[in-house]
Design an enzyme around this catalytic site. Structure first.
Site, PDB file in Angstrom:
ATOM      1  N   HIS A 127       0.841  -1.194   0.000  1.00 45.64           N
ATOM      2  CA  HIS A 127       0.000   0.000   0.000  1.00 45.64           C
ATOM      3  C   HIS A 127       0.876   1.243   0.000  1.00 45.64           C
ATOM      4  O   HIS A 127       2.100   1.149   0.054  1.00 45.64           O
ATOM      5  CB  HIS A 127      -0.976   0.023   1.201  1.00 45.64           C
ATOM      6  CG  HIS A 127      -0.400   0.435   2.513  1.00 45.64           C
ATOM      7  ND1 HIS A 127      -1.149   0.967   3.539  1.00 45.64           N
ATOM      8  CD2 HIS A 127       0.868   0.391   2.983  1.00 45.64           C
ATOM      9  CE1 HIS A 127      -0.383   1.235   4.574  1.00 45.64           C
ATOM     10  NE2 HIS A 127       0.846   0.896   4.274  1.00 45.64           N
TER      11      HIS A 127
ATOM     12  N   CYS B  85       5.939   6.544   4.126  1.00 43.71           N
ATOM     13  CA  CYS B  85       4.727   5.794   3.746  1.00 43.71           C
ATOM     14  C   CYS B  85       4.127   6.300   2.441  1.00 43.71           C
ATOM     15  O   CYS B  85       3.258   5.647   1.865  1.00 43.71           O
ATOM     16  CB  CYS B  85       3.682   5.878   4.840  1.00 43.71           C
ATOM     17  SG  CYS B  85       4.257   5.233   6.396  1.00 43.71           S
TER      18      CYS B  85
ATOM     19  N   HIS C 194       4.991   0.295  -0.505  1.00 48.93           N
ATOM     20  CA  HIS C 194       5.779  -0.537   0.391  1.00 48.93           C
ATOM     21  C   HIS C 194       4.788  -1.575   0.915  1.00 48.93           C
ATOM     22  O   HIS C 194       3.679  -1.660   0.369  1.00 48.93           O
ATOM     23  CB  HIS C 194       6.408   0.305   1.525  1.00 48.93           C
ATOM     24  CG  HIS C 194       5.410   0.957   2.396  1.00 48.93           C
ATOM     25  ND1 HIS C 194       4.743   2.096   2.038  1.00 48.93           N
ATOM     26  CD2 HIS C 194       4.919   0.614   3.617  1.00 48.93           C
ATOM     27  CE1 HIS C 194       3.897   2.428   2.999  1.00 48.93           C
ATOM     28  NE2 HIS C 194       3.977   1.551   3.957  1.00 48.93           N
TER      29      HIS C 194
ATOM     30  N   HIS D  31       3.393  -4.736   4.096  1.00 48.99           N
ATOM     31  CA  HIS D  31       3.344  -5.221   5.474  1.00 48.99           C
ATOM     32  C   HIS D  31       2.829  -6.667   5.539  1.00 48.99           C
ATOM     33  O   HIS D  31       2.115  -7.118   4.650  1.00 48.99           O
ATOM     34  CB  HIS D  31       2.375  -4.372   6.313  1.00 48.99           C
ATOM     35  CG  HIS D  31       2.776  -2.937   6.415  1.00 48.99           C
ATOM     36  ND1 HIS D  31       3.845  -2.518   7.181  1.00 48.99           N
ATOM     37  CD2 HIS D  31       2.274  -1.817   5.851  1.00 48.99           C
ATOM     38  CE1 HIS D  31       3.961  -1.202   7.084  1.00 48.99           C
ATOM     39  NE2 HIS D  31       3.030  -0.751   6.282  1.00 48.99           N
TER      40      HIS D  31
ATOM     41  N   ASP E 138      -5.172 -10.473   0.418  1.00 49.67           N
ATOM     42  CA  ASP E 138      -3.887 -11.158   0.582  1.00 49.67           C
ATOM     43  C   ASP E 138      -3.071 -11.148  -0.703  1.00 49.67           C
ATOM     44  O   ASP E 138      -3.577 -11.483  -1.778  1.00 49.67           O
ATOM     45  CB  ASP E 138      -4.119 -12.606   1.030  1.00 49.67           C
ATOM     46  CG  ASP E 138      -2.802 -13.293   1.382  1.00 49.67           C
ATOM     47  OD1 ASP E 138      -1.894 -12.619   1.903  1.00 49.67           O
ATOM     48  OD2 ASP E 138      -2.692 -14.507   1.127  1.00 49.67           O
ATOM     49  N   HIS E 139      -1.811 -10.756  -0.570  1.00 48.56           N
ATOM     50  CA  HIS E 139      -0.899 -10.616  -1.725  1.00 48.56           C
ATOM     51  C   HIS E 139      -1.476  -9.654  -2.760  1.00 48.56           C
ATOM     52  O   HIS E 139      -1.372  -9.878  -3.967  1.00 48.56           O
ATOM     53  CB  HIS E 139      -0.559 -11.981  -2.345  1.00 48.56           C
ATOM     54  CG  HIS E 139       0.419 -12.772  -1.525  1.00 48.56           C
ATOM     55  ND1 HIS E 139       0.060 -13.386  -0.361  1.00 48.56           N
ATOM     56  CD2 HIS E 139       1.744 -13.010  -1.687  1.00 48.56           C
ATOM     57  CE1 HIS E 139       1.121 -13.986   0.149  1.00 48.56           C
ATOM     58  NE2 HIS E 139       2.163 -13.778  -0.632  1.00 48.56           N
TER      59      HIS E 139
ATOM     60  N   GLU F 252      -0.542  -3.720  11.793  1.00 46.62           N
ATOM     61  CA  GLU F 252       0.172  -3.400  10.553  1.00 46.62           C
ATOM     62  C   GLU F 252       1.626  -3.856  10.667  1.00 46.62           C
ATOM     63  O   GLU F 252       2.242  -4.316   9.712  1.00 46.62           O
ATOM     64  CB  GLU F 252       0.108  -1.892  10.315  1.00 46.62           C
ATOM     65  CG  GLU F 252       0.757  -1.450   9.041  1.00 46.62           C
ATOM     66  CD  GLU F 252       0.611   0.046   8.825  1.00 46.62           C
ATOM     67  OE1 GLU F 252      -0.299   0.443   8.089  1.00 46.62           O
ATOM     68  OE2 GLU F 252       1.404   0.822   9.398  1.00 46.62           O
TER      69      GLU F 252
END
Lengths: 137, 140
Positions: free
Chosen positions: B14, B33, B39, B41, B79-80, B125
């Protein structure tokens, strides 16, 4: 008499990446790398453990000054990779697939150049809590 | 009343970037950010429901059912993935952990049966940063 001791420093960084081999078709990439191939990237909280092994210095009692090790990791690794897209924002992975294996090798090689050659160095990289790699072994 | 929690996890990319602001302002407010190329998490998601155990099963809710609901309505979508680009329930929203937790709440709420109450969505996060959402409590 040798008293080899291992000292460890933990650091962390967050980054986006995708696994993709440009020499393969999208279909093969999708088949091999699955959801890790997502074209819009995904990301991880990487945990890095740097292990330095050697005899404590007779004068200081240190294998290595941990503040110095921490500064080296921050300057040469964290500043380079934290909050970055490994594929797009780093020259190390512009042509190399950023798997956990390759990231560990790259980090090891970066740090190796800055650490006394009398000391051994090993890098452990957690991509998730359950997936981690060690280099060299 | 008893509380039941299921833990799931997902990995996603994100960035924090307000398209109505200049690049300079985004970088000033969101710092690293705001990195243009994203980047990412490893997110840990705790979903807590509350209720009274059923006298015949002893369950507030079948936890396998809760797991399947979270997988179907949340994990499969995030996810991913890239939260800014790939996720329908975050379209047009800032992809902060706060908004993601509220979005997850709204994804799950309609699918829970009447005899349990969604109590909390807790979203990590990083191991050191998390948010908790308890629903809209303005009327309490």
């Amino acid at each position: 008499m040798s008293h080899r001791v291992a000292v460890h420093r933990k650091e962390h960084f967050n980054a986006a990446h995708r696994l993709h081999n440009p020499e393969w078709t999208d279909k093969v990439n999708q088949k091999v790398f699955g959801k890790c191939n997502n074209p819009n990237y995904h990301g991880h909280n990487y945990e890095l453990v740097v292990k330095v092994i050697g005899d404590p210095d007779p004068h200081t009692g240190y294998v290595m000054d941990m503040k110095h090790l921490s500064d080296l990791i921050k300057k040469h690794v964290i500043d380079k990779f934290d909050h970055k897209n490994l594929n797009l924002d780093t020259e190390e992975f512009s042509l190399l697939n950023p798997t956990a294996e390759n990231i560990a090798i790259v980090i090891h090689n970066i740090l190796r150049a800055h650490i006394d050659t009398r000391l051994d160095l090993q890098v452990r990289l957690y991509e998730t809590e359950r997936n981690f790699v060690d280099y060299p072994v | 009343m008893i509380y039941l929690t299921r833990l799931e996890h997902f990995n996603a990319a994100h960035k924090l970037y307000n398209p109505n602001w200049s690049k300079e302002k985004n970088e000033k407010v969101f710092g690293a950010c705001a990195n243009e190329n994203w980047h990412g998490h490893n997110f840990d998601l705790f979903v807590t429901v509350k209720g009274t155990p059923d006298p015949e099963t002893g369950f507030v809710m079948d936890v396998k059912k809760l797991k399947d609901l979270i997988k179907e309505h949340v994990i499969k979508k995030v996810d991913h993935k890239n939260l800014n680009l790939d996720v329908d329930f975050l379209k047009g929203k800032m992809c902060s952990t706060e908004n993601l937790a509220m979005g997850i709440w709204n994804q799950l709420k309609p699918h829970l049966s009447e005899n349990v109450t969604l109590y909390c969505v807790k979203l990590y996060e990083t191991p050191r940063i998390y948010v908790e959402y308890f629903g809209d409590t303005t009327n309490l």
